[in-house]
Write a protein that holds these residues in place. Sequence first.
Motif, short mmCIF file in Angstrom:
data_model
loop_
_atom_site.label_atom_id
_atom_site.label_comp_id
_atom_site.label_asym_id
_atom_site.label_seq_id
_atom_site.Cartn_x
_atom_site.Cartn_y
_atom_site.Cartn_z
N TRP A 1 0.51 -1.44 0.23
CA TRP A 1 -0.08 0.14 -0.15
C TRP A 1 0.68 1.18 -0.18
N ALA A 2 1.80 0.87 0.76
CA ALA A 2 2.86 2.27 0.93
C ALA A 2 3.61 2.34 -0.25
N VAL A 3 4.16 1.71 -0.91
CA VAL A 3 4.38 1.66 -2.44
C VAL A 3 3.78 2.15 -2.96
N ALA A 4 2.36 1.11 -3.36
CA ALA A 4 1.16 2.19 -4.31
C ALA A 4 1.41 3.91 -3.98
N ALA A 5 1.26 3.72 -2.58
CA ALA A 5 0.60 5.70 -2.67
C ALA A 5 1.49 6.09 -3.25
N SER B 1 4.30 5.90 -5.13
CA SER B 1 4.25 5.36 -6.56
C SER B 1 3.50 6.74 -6.91
N ALA B 2 2.06 6.60 -7.13
CA ALA B 2 1.45 7.27 -7.38
C ALA B 2 1.66 8.41 -7.55
N THR B 3 2.35 9.05 -6.24
CA THR B 3 2.10 10.56 -5.49
C THR B 3 2.86 11.02 -6.90
N ILE B 4 4.70 10.48 -6.87
CA ILE B 4 6.11 11.03 -7.94
C ILE B 4 5.25 11.12 -9.13
N ALA B 5 4.48 10.08 -9.48
CA ALA B 5 4.36 9.76 -11.15
C ALA B 5 2.91 10.82 -11.36
N SER B 6 2.21 11.21 -10.00
CA SER B 6 2.09 12.08 -10.95
C SER B 6 2.04 13.92 -11.14
N HIS B 7 3.14 14.49 -10.22
CA HIS B 7 4.32 15.07 -10.64
C HIS B 7 5.01 14.72 -11.27
N LEU B 8 5.60 13.44 -12.09
CA LEU B 8 6.81 13.80 -12.56
C LEU B 8 5.78 13.29 -14.03
N VAL B 9 4.58 12.36 -14.40
CA VAL B 9 4.54 12.16 -15.79
C VAL B 9 3.21 12.85 -16.31
N ILE C 1 0.43 3.49 -12.48
CA ILE C 1 1.98 3.20 -11.91
C ILE C 1 2.11 2.76 -10.59
N GLY C 2 0.82 2.88 -10.15
CA GLY C 2 1.11 3.58 -8.82
C GLY C 2 0.41 1.58 -8.19
N GLY C 3 -0.94 1.25 -9.08
CA GLY C 3 -1.17 -0.09 -9.31
C GLY C 3 -0.40 -1.00 -9.68
N LEU C 4 0.85 -1.24 -10.18
CA LEU C 4 1.83 -1.89 -11.07
C LEU C 4 2.51 -2.14 -9.70
N GLY D 1 2.84 -0.97 -6.64
CA GLY D 1 1.59 -1.75 -5.24
C GLY D 1 1.72 -3.30 -5.46
N SER D 2 1.44 -4.02 -6.98
CA SER D 2 0.68 -5.11 -6.94
C SER D 2 2.78 -5.83 -7.27
N LEU D 3 3.28 -5.50 -7.82
CA LEU D 3 5.10 -5.57 -7.51
C LEU D 3 5.00 -6.20 -6.28
N ALA D 4 4.62 -4.89 -5.77
CA ALA D 4 5.62 -4.78 -4.28
C ALA D 4 5.47 -6.14 -3.63
N GLY D 5 4.14 -5.84 -3.99
CA GLY D 5 3.34 -7.48 -2.76
C GLY D 5 3.55 -8.93 -2.95
N ALA D 6 3.38 -8.78 -4.30
CA ALA D 6 4.10 -10.69 -5.08
C ALA D 6 6.17 -10.72 -4.56
#
Length: 240
Positions: free
Chosen positions: A199-203, A205-213, A221-224, A226-231
């Motif tokens: 959850w932390a990784v997803a949040a 990643s999404a926050t950083i991506a919203s400013h950069l992309v 990006i946040g969903g992917l 977070g899913s990768l981190a969980g796996a």
Amino acid sequence: MQTTLSNGTRFADQFFAGARACIPVVLSVAAYGMVWGVLARGAGLSQLEVLLMSGLVFAGSAQFVALDLWTATPATLPIGPLILAALVINLRYLLLTATLRPLFRPDQTGRGALMMGIVSDETWAMTMLEMQQGRGTIAFLLGGGVLAYVCWLLTTLLGFMLGSAIADPATYGLDFAFTATFLVLLLGMWKGKADLLPWAVAALSATIASHLVPGNWYVLIGGLAGSLAGAIADSVRHVD
């Protein structure tokens, strides 16, 4: 002529039993279905598009994400991110529907695959409860699924029509519905401290991506991430 199931019960009895059992949870489906319809109108979807998305996708969480990615101009509509976001969000159904496999005979694989299209989190949970008590049937699953499906279609369309009377959803706090829906989903999915990392990784990643992309890629990006981190975390725990 009444159809009798393998456990001796009638198909119609089990179908309506499934529908009745799912009435309480379907009421919540109706509530956020109407909210989604209002927001869909505000996002620029037509009545036909609302009907098609609700009928073909039938996934509340994925449809709320779609609204966040939606653009009023077809030429700029991010088809790729929309499809990928829906895929990532709905991947959980591969595991959820696999647990329903005992309901079907080996020669019913095709029928079972078709029926999975109307399975939702709510109807899955009610059917699993029945299975744990030795009463689960295909008819019970179908009864709850059909009720939830019809309710979602009708309430999203009703919300769309009511949206014409709401010039600014923010006035009534409906613009927060997307965030509120996912907060509720997160609370329902909480299994323990192990969920904190993905959850932390997803949040983050999404926050950083919203400013950069540019655009709405941060959702995907946040969903992917977070899913990768969980796996990865789950694999490490099993190795240990």
